[in-house]
Design an enzyme around this catalytic site. Structure first.
Site, PDB file in Angstrom:
ATOM      1  N   HIS A 138       0.844  -1.198   0.000  1.00 23.42           N
ATOM      2  CA  HIS A 138       0.000   0.000   0.000  1.00 23.42           C
ATOM      3  C   HIS A 138       0.877   1.246   0.000  1.00 23.42           C
ATOM      4  O   HIS A 138       2.059   1.182   0.316  1.00 23.42           O
ATOM      5  CB  HIS A 138      -0.885   0.051   1.256  1.00 23.42           C
ATOM      6  CG  HIS A 138      -2.064  -0.878   1.188  1.00 23.42           C
ATOM      7  ND1 HIS A 138      -1.972  -2.212   1.509  1.00 23.42           N
ATOM      8  CD2 HIS A 138      -3.368  -0.661   0.843  1.00 23.42           C
ATOM      9  CE1 HIS A 138      -3.160  -2.782   1.367  1.00 23.42           C
ATOM     10  NE2 HIS A 138      -4.031  -1.862   0.959  1.00 23.42           N
ATOM     11  N   LYS A 142      -0.319   4.787   4.630  1.00 21.74           N
ATOM     12  CA  LYS A 142      -1.244   3.870   5.327  1.00 21.74           C
ATOM     13  C   LYS A 142      -0.689   3.549   6.714  1.00 21.74           C
ATOM     14  O   LYS A 142       0.456   3.163   6.862  1.00 21.74           O
ATOM     15  CB  LYS A 142      -1.430   2.582   4.521  1.00 21.74           C
ATOM     16  CG  LYS A 142      -2.424   1.630   5.158  1.00 21.74           C
ATOM     17  CD  LYS A 142      -2.786   0.494   4.228  1.00 21.74           C
ATOM     18  CE  LYS A 142      -3.673  -0.539   4.892  1.00 21.74           C
ATOM     19  NZ  LYS A 142      -4.954  -0.024   5.357  1.00 21.74           N
TER      20      LYS A 142
HETATM   21  N1  LIG Z   1     -12.572  -0.263   3.331  1.00 22.81           N
HETATM   22  C1  LIG Z   1     -11.924   0.172   2.262  1.00 22.81           C
HETATM   23  O1  LIG Z   1     -12.256  -0.168   1.113  1.00 22.81           O
HETATM   24  C2  LIG Z   1     -10.793   1.138   2.464  1.00 22.81           C
HETATM   25  C3  LIG Z   1     -10.190   1.771   1.378  1.00 22.81           C
HETATM   26  C4  LIG Z   1      -9.184   2.715   1.628  1.00 22.81           C
HETATM   27  C5  LIG Z   1      -8.816   3.008   2.936  1.00 22.81           C
HETATM   28  N2  LIG Z   1      -9.403   2.362   3.962  1.00 22.81           N
HETATM   29  C6  LIG Z   1      -9.132   2.664   5.367  1.00 22.81           C
HETATM   30  O2  LIG Z   1      -9.915   3.815   5.682  1.00 22.81           O
HETATM   31  C7  LIG Z   1      -9.242   4.632   6.625  1.00 22.81           C
HETATM   32  C8  LIG Z   1      -9.047   6.053   6.052  1.00 22.81           C
HETATM   33  O3  LIG Z   1      -8.280   5.963   4.883  1.00 22.81           O
HETATM   34  P1  LIG Z   1      -7.878   7.283   4.082  1.00 22.81           P
HETATM   35  O4  LIG Z   1      -7.054   6.797   2.951  1.00 22.81           O
HETATM   36  O5  LIG Z   1      -9.074   8.142   3.828  1.00 22.81           O
HETATM   37  O6  LIG Z   1      -6.931   7.986   5.182  1.00 22.81           O
HETATM   38  P2  LIG Z   1      -6.623   9.550   5.347  1.00 22.81           P
HETATM   39  O7  LIG Z   1      -6.470  10.192   4.034  1.00 22.81           O
HETATM   40  O8  LIG Z   1      -5.506   9.617   6.338  1.00 22.81           O
HETATM   41  O9  LIG Z   1      -7.961  10.120   6.012  1.00 22.81           O
HETATM   42  C9  LIG Z   1      -8.351   9.890   7.334  1.00 22.81           C
HETATM   43  C10 LIG Z   1      -9.044  11.169   7.772  1.00 22.81           C
HETATM   44  O10 LIG Z   1      -9.686  10.960   9.010  1.00 22.81           O
HETATM   45  C11 LIG Z   1      -9.499  12.164   9.758  1.00 22.81           C
HETATM   46  N3  LIG Z   1      -9.733  11.897  11.166  1.00 22.81           N
HETATM   47  C12 LIG Z   1      -8.912  11.359  12.089  1.00 22.81           C
HETATM   48  N4  LIG Z   1      -9.535  11.272  13.282  1.00 22.81           N
HETATM   49  C13 LIG Z   1     -10.787  11.764  13.094  1.00 22.81           C
HETATM   50  C14 LIG Z   1     -11.902  11.952  13.951  1.00 22.81           C
HETATM   51  N5  LIG Z   1     -11.875  11.619  15.251  1.00 22.81           N
HETATM   52  N6  LIG Z   1     -13.026  12.489  13.423  1.00 22.81           N
HETATM   53  C15 LIG Z   1     -13.101  12.860  12.132  1.00 22.81           C
HETATM   54  N7  LIG Z   1     -12.055  12.717  11.273  1.00 22.81           N
HETATM   55  C16 LIG Z   1     -10.922  12.170  11.756  1.00 22.81           C
HETATM   56  C17 LIG Z   1      -8.085  12.581   9.430  1.00 22.81           C
HETATM   57  O11 LIG Z   1      -7.865  13.932   9.770  1.00 22.81           O
HETATM   58  P3  LIG Z   1      -6.344  14.522   9.860  1.00 22.81           P
HETATM   59  O12 LIG Z   1      -5.801  14.454   8.473  1.00 22.81           O
HETATM   60  O13 LIG Z   1      -6.553  15.888  10.376  1.00 22.81           O
HETATM   61  O14 LIG Z   1      -5.610  13.603  10.801  1.00 22.81           O
HETATM   62  C18 LIG Z   1      -8.087  12.335   7.915  1.00 22.81           C
HETATM   63  O15 LIG Z   1      -8.618  13.451   7.228  1.00 22.81           O
HETATM   64  C19 LIG Z   1      -7.927   3.903   6.944  1.00 22.81           C
HETATM   65  O16 LIG Z   1      -8.138   3.084   8.076  1.00 22.81           O
HETATM   66  C20 LIG Z   1      -7.707   3.021   5.705  1.00 22.81           C
HETATM   67  O17 LIG Z   1      -6.947   1.863   5.983  1.00 22.81           O
HETATM   68  C21 LIG Z   1     -10.386   1.430   3.750  1.00 22.81           C
END
Ligand SMILES: NC(=O)c1ccc[n+]([C@@H]2O[C@H](COP(=O)([O-])OP(=O)(O)OC[C@H]3O[C@@H](n4cnc5c(N)ncnc54)[C@H](OP(=O)(O)O)[C@@H]3O)[C@@H](O)[C@H]2O)c1
Length: 232
Positions: A138, A142
């Protein structure tokens, strides 16, 4: 449908954009700064919301789910790295008559990859001349490793051959949206089964489909349940 987006990172933005394209209303978007310990998830903020889509971080997701379930809002989460807390969250959903759909991977291709992997594992059961391994790669931002998808794959393989080790190697580099490979290898031959996500839009589309499906249902569901039914 009125949707709340919890977490406005890469996935939250992709889901919000697609939801608007499909004619849904993104009623509110909740960021980390305002939401320590889920404190932004108030009845006022979420009034009239049909479903929440949660993509945050392993250290934030459980508080968000607990608050949304307590407020009676169906919630779809794709956040990974919290599977140890699933029994606690499931008990809460069941106690409240709520609705939760969780999946470490919202791609239809990965769900079919799991099925093919189980089939391979059945075929290789009891053949120690083959070593088996899982490799996942990834993007470098991540946070969790191994990926939730690799851990789910490992659990699925154990259902076919409980005593076997299915070691996972995790690589974090570049911008890759995610790839998973299962390899069986002997001295004379190699069998690989591989899935690569070409962009995160595939996850956004799956999560949005889940958000359209969940309202009106009660219980805890996976993406596989939604695609293939709960006896899948
Ligand atoms: N299920 C699936 O198909 C799939 C696909 C892709 C990713 N994922 C998973 O989904 C999650 C997010 O992935 P991503 O790529 O979007 O990551 P990302 O770009 O890091 O986004 C996560 C976001 O959540 C915010 N955040 C953190 N704590 C929070 C809270 N308490 N309340 C509201 N927002 C909060 C962060 O803010 P800050 O930037 O200010 O910290 C960031 O904007 C990860 O666990 C990843 O492994 C799953």
């Amino acid at each position: 449908m009125k949707i709340a987006i919890i977490g406005h990172g890469k996935m939250g933005k992709a889901v919000a954009a697609l939801a608007q394209e499909r004619g849904h209303v993104v009623q509110t978007i909740v960021n980390r700064i305002e939401n320590s310990a889920a404190r932004a998830l108030t009845p006022e903020r979420l009034a009239g919301v049909d479903v929440a889509v949660e993509f945050t971080r392993p250290d934030a997701v459980v508080a968000n789910l607990e608050r949304l379930i307590a407020l009676g809002i169906p919630v779809v989460t794709g956040t990974t790295g919290w599977s140890d807390d699933l029994p606690k969250v499931t008990a809460l959903v069941e106690g409240r008559g709520g609705a939760l759909l969780h999946a470490p991977n919202f791609s239809v291709g990965v769900q079919l990859f799991f099925r093919a992997a189980r089939e391979l594992a059945r075929g290789f059961r009891g053949r120690p001349e083959f070593t088996v391994s899982i490799r996942e790669q990834h993007h470098k931002t991540k946070l969790d490793a191994p990926s939730g998808t690799a851990l789910l794959l490992q659990r699925q393989l154990w259902t076919e051959e409980p005593g076997r080790r299915f070691p996972i190697t995790s690589v974090r580099e570049g911008e890759s949206a995610g790839s998973h490979t299962l390899t069986y290898e002997s001295r004379h031959e190699v069998v690989t089964l591989s899935h690569t996500s070409q962009s995160r839009e595939v996850f956004a589309a799956g999560a949005l489909a889940a958000a359209e499906w969940l309202p009106g249902r009660t219980g805890v569901f996976t993406f596989e349940d939604m695609l293939f039914g709960q006896s899948a």
